[in-house]
Design a protein around this motif. Structure first.
Motif, PDB file in Angstrom:
ATOM      1  N   PRO A   1      -4.038  -3.624   7.541  1.00  0.00           N
ATOM      2  CA  PRO A   1      -2.763  -4.298   7.823  1.00  0.00           C
ATOM      3  C   PRO A   1      -2.096  -4.955   6.617  1.00  0.00           C
ATOM      4  O   PRO A   1      -1.045  -5.570   6.761  1.00  0.00           O
ATOM      5  CB  PRO A   1      -3.205  -5.381   8.803  1.00  0.00           C
ATOM      6  CG  PRO A   1      -4.553  -5.783   8.278  1.00  0.00           C
ATOM      7  CD  PRO A   1      -5.176  -4.519   7.739  1.00  0.00           C
ATOM      8  N   SER A   2      -2.686  -4.825   5.400  1.00  0.00           N
ATOM      9  CA  SER A   2      -2.193  -5.626   4.278  1.00  0.00           C
ATOM     10  C   SER A   2      -0.798  -5.235   3.806  1.00  0.00           C
ATOM     11  O   SER A   2      -0.088  -6.060   3.237  1.00  0.00           O
ATOM     12  CB  SER A   2      -3.171  -5.520   3.112  1.00  0.00           C
ATOM     13  OG  SER A   2      -3.231  -4.183   2.647  1.00  0.00           O
ATOM     14  N   GLY A   3      -0.419  -3.979   3.996  1.00  0.00           N
ATOM     15  CA  GLY A   3       0.934  -3.579   3.638  1.00  0.00           C
ATOM     16  C   GLY A   3       1.149  -3.171   2.199  1.00  0.00           C
ATOM     17  O   GLY A   3       2.299  -3.054   1.762  1.00  0.00           O
ATOM     18  N   ALA A   4       0.085  -2.912   1.449  1.00  0.00           N
ATOM     19  CA  ALA A   4       0.256  -2.395   0.086  1.00  0.00           C
ATOM     20  C   ALA A   4       0.837  -0.986   0.167  1.00  0.00           C
ATOM     21  O   ALA A   4       0.482  -0.215   1.058  1.00  0.00           O
ATOM     22  CB  ALA A   4      -1.071  -2.382  -0.642  1.00  0.00           C
TER      23      ALA A   4
ATOM     24  N   SER B   1       5.416  -5.968  12.582  1.00  0.00           N
ATOM     25  CA  SER B   1       4.402  -7.023  12.649  1.00  0.00           C
ATOM     26  C   SER B   1       3.223  -6.644  13.533  1.00  0.00           C
ATOM     27  O   SER B   1       2.102  -7.103  13.314  1.00  0.00           O
ATOM     28  CB  SER B   1       5.025  -8.331  13.151  1.00  0.00           C
ATOM     29  OG  SER B   1       5.621  -8.119  14.422  1.00  0.00           O
TER      30      SER B   1
ATOM     31  N   LYS C   1       1.983  -3.710  13.618  1.00  0.00           N
ATOM     32  CA  LYS C   1       1.264  -2.633  12.908  1.00  0.00           C
ATOM     33  C   LYS C   1       1.196  -1.350  13.719  1.00  0.00           C
ATOM     34  O   LYS C   1       0.282  -0.540  13.556  1.00  0.00           O
ATOM     35  CB  LYS C   1      -0.164  -3.057  12.509  1.00  0.00           C
ATOM     36  CG  LYS C   1      -0.268  -4.454  11.949  1.00  0.00           C
ATOM     37  CD  LYS C   1       0.592  -4.678  10.736  1.00  0.00           C
ATOM     38  CE  LYS C   1       0.432  -6.105  10.214  1.00  0.00           C
ATOM     39  NZ  LYS C   1       1.415  -6.440   9.158  1.00  0.00           N
TER      40      LYS C   1
ATOM     41  N   ARG D   1      -6.537   2.613   8.497  1.00  0.00           N
ATOM     42  CA  ARG D   1      -6.481   1.915   7.216  1.00  0.00           C
ATOM     43  C   ARG D   1      -5.295   2.335   6.374  1.00  0.00           C
ATOM     44  O   ARG D   1      -4.815   1.579   5.545  1.00  0.00           O
ATOM     45  CB  ARG D   1      -7.782   2.153   6.442  1.00  0.00           C
ATOM     46  CG  ARG D   1      -8.988   1.472   7.068  1.00  0.00           C
ATOM     47  CD  ARG D   1      -8.846  -0.036   7.054  1.00  0.00           C
ATOM     48  NE  ARG D   1      -9.908  -0.700   7.796  1.00  0.00           N
ATOM     49  CZ  ARG D   1      -9.743  -1.160   9.026  1.00  0.00           C
ATOM     50  NH1 ARG D   1      -8.581  -1.018   9.643  1.00  0.00           N
ATOM     51  NH2 ARG D   1     -10.736  -1.765   9.634  1.00  0.00           N
ATOM     52  N   TRP D   2      -4.830   3.556   6.522  1.00  0.00           N
ATOM     53  CA  TRP D   2      -3.659   4.035   5.821  1.00  0.00           C
ATOM     54  C   TRP D   2      -2.763   4.752   6.821  1.00  0.00           C
ATOM     55  O   TRP D   2      -3.244   5.494   7.665  1.00  0.00           O
ATOM     56  CB  TRP D   2      -4.013   5.045   4.739  1.00  0.00           C
ATOM     57  CG  TRP D   2      -4.467   4.494   3.437  1.00  0.00           C
ATOM     58  CD1 TRP D   2      -5.749   4.376   2.996  1.00  0.00           C
ATOM     59  CD2 TRP D   2      -3.644   4.027   2.367  1.00  0.00           C
ATOM     60  NE1 TRP D   2      -5.764   3.845   1.731  1.00  0.00           N
ATOM     61  CE2 TRP D   2      -4.486   3.632   1.316  1.00  0.00           C
ATOM     62  CE3 TRP D   2      -2.257   3.903   2.191  1.00  0.00           C
ATOM     63  CZ2 TRP D   2      -4.014   3.113   0.109  1.00  0.00           C
ATOM     64  CZ3 TRP D   2      -1.770   3.396   0.995  1.00  0.00           C
ATOM     65  CH2 TRP D   2      -2.645   3.009  -0.034  1.00  0.00           C
TER      66      TRP D   2
ATOM     67  N   THR E   1      -0.994   0.542   3.417  1.00  0.00           N
ATOM     68  CA  THR E   1      -2.284   0.135   3.958  1.00  0.00           C
ATOM     69  C   THR E   1      -2.079  -0.728   5.198  1.00  0.00           C
ATOM     70  O   THR E   1      -1.107  -1.465   5.324  1.00  0.00           O
ATOM     71  CB  THR E   1      -3.081  -0.659   2.924  1.00  0.00           C
ATOM     72  OG1 THR E   1      -2.323  -1.815   2.526  1.00  0.00           O
ATOM     73  CG2 THR E   1      -3.401   0.178   1.703  1.00  0.00           C
TER      74      THR E   1
END
Length: 124
Positions: free
Chosen positions: A54-57, A74, A76, A32-33, A52
């Protein structure tokens, strides 16, 4: 199990740039991180940047904001740390880390997997 392998460290003069890479393999689906930590000689390890999956924050420590950028590919499975405008105080061993939990990004004890570290040296 997840394996993390860092690359891209080296020596550079102040003001220069380096890009670190972290390749993740194994059971990465529940990560998750992913984050970069660093440890300078005589100092405690500190969190530098996190992203984060896969959202990328992204999250950054104040000392690197505007100079460092964390990103992921892409698939991940690769995380990068682009470091610009490097300063001598950025000199440290940089570690890639990954965790399954969603807690505070820079809490070291939460991280399940660590890479072996890569040395970054910035000369004045």
């Amino acid at each position: 199990q997840v394996q993390l392998v860092e690359s891209g460290g080296g020596s550079v003069q102040a003001g220069g740039s380096l890009r670190l890479s972290c390749a993740a393999s194994g059971d990465t689906v529940n990560m998750r991180w992913m984050a970069w930590f660093r440890q300078a000689p005589g100092k405690e390890r500190e969190g530098v940047a996190g992203i984060t999956i896969p959202s990328g924050a992204t999250v950054y420590v104040d000392s690197v904001k505007g100079r460092f950028t964390i990103s992921q590919d892409s698939a991940k499975t690769l995380v990068y740390l682009q470091m610009n405008m490097l300063k001598p105080e950025d000199t440290a061993v940089y570690y890639c880390a990954a965790k399954r939990s969603l807690g505070w990004v820079f809490r070291e004890d939460d991280y399940d997997y660590w890479g072996q570290g890569t040395q970054v040296t910035v000369s004045s």
